[in-house]
Scaffold this active site. Sequence first.
Site, short mmCIF file in Angstrom:
data_model
loop_
_atom_site.label_atom_id
_atom_site.label_comp_id
_atom_site.label_asym_id
_atom_site.label_seq_id
_atom_site.Cartn_x
_atom_site.Cartn_y
_atom_site.Cartn_z
N LYS A 112 0.82 -1.22 0.00
CA LYS A 112 0.00 0.00 0.00
C LYS A 112 0.85 1.26 0.00
O LYS A 112 0.49 2.24 -0.64
CB LYS A 112 -0.96 -0.01 1.19
CG LYS A 112 -2.08 -1.04 1.01
CD LYS A 112 -3.26 -0.80 1.93
CE LYS A 112 -4.38 -1.77 1.56
NZ LYS A 112 -5.54 -1.66 2.42
N LYS A 192 -4.40 -9.60 -6.51
CA LYS A 192 -5.71 -9.83 -5.88
C LYS A 192 -6.72 -8.76 -6.27
O LYS A 192 -6.34 -7.63 -6.55
CB LYS A 192 -5.57 -9.94 -4.36
CG LYS A 192 -5.48 -8.64 -3.63
CD LYS A 192 -5.89 -8.78 -2.15
CE LYS A 192 -6.02 -7.38 -1.57
NZ LYS A 192 -6.97 -7.18 -0.54
N LYS A 195 -10.16 -2.93 -4.16
CA LYS A 195 -10.90 -1.70 -4.45
C LYS A 195 -9.96 -0.61 -4.98
O LYS A 195 -10.31 0.12 -5.88
CB LYS A 195 -11.51 -1.12 -3.18
CG LYS A 195 -12.49 -1.99 -2.48
CD LYS A 195 -12.97 -1.26 -1.22
CE LYS A 195 -13.50 -2.25 -0.21
NZ LYS A 195 -12.59 -2.50 0.90
N1 AQP Z 1 -9.46 -10.34 -3.43
C1 AQP Z 1 -9.92 -10.80 -2.28
N2 AQP Z 1 -10.26 -12.11 -2.15
C2 AQP Z 1 -10.74 -12.58 -0.98
N3 AQP Z 1 -10.94 -11.80 0.12
C3 AQP Z 1 -10.63 -10.49 0.04
N4 AQP Z 1 -10.71 -9.46 0.92
C4 AQP Z 1 -10.27 -8.33 0.33
N5 AQP Z 1 -9.90 -8.60 -0.95
C5 AQP Z 1 -10.11 -9.93 -1.16
C6 AQP Z 1 -11.21 -9.58 2.28
O1 AQP Z 1 -12.29 -8.67 2.46
C7 AQP Z 1 -12.33 -8.22 3.82
C8 AQP Z 1 -12.54 -6.73 3.89
O2 AQP Z 1 -11.47 -6.07 3.25
P1 AQP Z 1 -11.16 -4.53 3.51
O3 AQP Z 1 -11.94 -3.67 2.61
O4 AQP Z 1 -11.30 -4.18 4.92
O5 AQP Z 1 -9.64 -4.45 3.24
P2 AQP Z 1 -8.76 -4.86 2.06
O6 AQP Z 1 -8.20 -6.22 2.29
O7 AQP Z 1 -7.76 -3.79 2.03
O8 AQP Z 1 -9.72 -4.87 0.77
P3 AQP Z 1 -9.36 -4.32 -0.64
O9 AQP Z 1 -10.49 -4.38 -1.56
O10 AQP Z 1 -8.11 -4.94 -1.10
O11 AQP Z 1 -9.15 -2.80 -0.35
P4 AQP Z 1 -7.96 -1.90 -0.77
O12 AQP Z 1 -7.87 -1.95 -2.25
O13 AQP Z 1 -8.36 -0.55 -0.25
O14 AQP Z 1 -6.73 -2.45 -0.11
C9 AQP Z 1 -11.03 -8.67 4.47
O15 AQP Z 1 -11.30 -9.79 5.30
C10 AQP Z 1 -10.18 -9.11 3.31
O16 AQP Z 1 -9.32 -10.18 3.67
#
Ligand code: AQP
Length: 332
Positions: A112, A192, A195
């Site tokens: 990040k 992966k 968002k």
């Molecule tokens: N690609 C994924 N496959 C399976 N599980 C996923 N999670 C995130 N991406 C995947 C799971 O979703 C939950 C909530 O995630 P979050 O929004 O709190 O944080 P994150 O992991 O940072 O999600 P993003 O979409 O990847 O956000 P950004 O792009 O902002 O970093 C968590 O349990 C996560 O494991």
Amino acid sequence: MVKRVFSGIQPTGTMHIGNYFGAIRNWVSLQNEADCIYCIVDYHAITIDVDPKELRTASQSMALDLLACGIDPERSILFVQSDVPTHTELEWIFGCVTSYGDLSRMTQFKDKSDKQEFVSAGLFTYPILQAADILIYRADGVPVGEDQVQHLELSRRIARRFNSRFGEYFPEPEPIVRKGARIMSLADPTSKMSKSAGEVHYVGVMEPETSIRKKVRSAVTDVGLEVGAAMSPGVANLFEILELACESVGDTATVAELKTEFADGKLLYSRLKDTTFERLMDVLRPIQERRAKLAASGNVVELLQAGARKATKIASATMVDVRRLVGLGTSA
Ligand code: AQP
């Protein structure tokens, strides 16, 4: 068996099918197995630059998404993190039992921070707040996708360090990782679904059907492989999504049928994509319909505030114990 489950999701951006299949679907089913506490983690969201005018709306919107997916406020506690500010008090105390070296090893920080011009200290200490989020409820189970397992390991280490320094108090929370824990981007199946990577990299749970069709149809596959070759990452990812969607709607035949066609070298990727799209919509359509009804009912703020009152009761009791154990303050 876990007794109390805690998990959180950031209100930045829209919920995508990686979040849904990797985490939220499990949040819903765990409601039948344990006491569940689910949190919209807005303190985490401000580790990067978010528009303050949009953050509150985004938290409420995420709450509607979660309710539409099946989080039941009668059975679970659903609230917004900053409505229970003791999370950050515990974070400070945990910060004093966390080593700089442990934080430096977090791969998500490396990923990040590479994408940010301004790298905040909050982005670096984020896993400490995550440990506080979980442990303030003394939760012993945390449903997460694979990307969060390393953070969970740190939460366990923080619990152990606190217990050895101040006395046995916190449980060591176990990650609950089930099928679908790593959904990949359709446009780049080696990274992966996320968002923050940009629109083409995720499929939103509430996204219009036409846009989902377009994204699934343009998913990266390969130019065709020899019979017997392993699936390419893009094809494996489509199969993973298809399998999860079929499982959700009780379709037991389609995946086996398409896998046989693949093994025989007869599978047309256009058929794989169309079938994946159709099954996916079978899962998403009812969620989208419930979301529209919930948005019209207009009581999400009261519901979140009621959730915060319940969460505060538990969190405040923990903090009374923690302050006493650590020797803080003046009251006994
Ligand atoms: N690609 C994924 N496959 C399976 N599980 C996923 N999670 C995130 N991406 C995947 C799971 O979703 C939950 C909530 O995630 P979050 O929004 O709190 O944080 P994150 O992991 O940072 O999600 P993003 O979409 O990847 O956000 P950004 O792009 O902002 O970093 C968590 O349990 C996560 O494991």
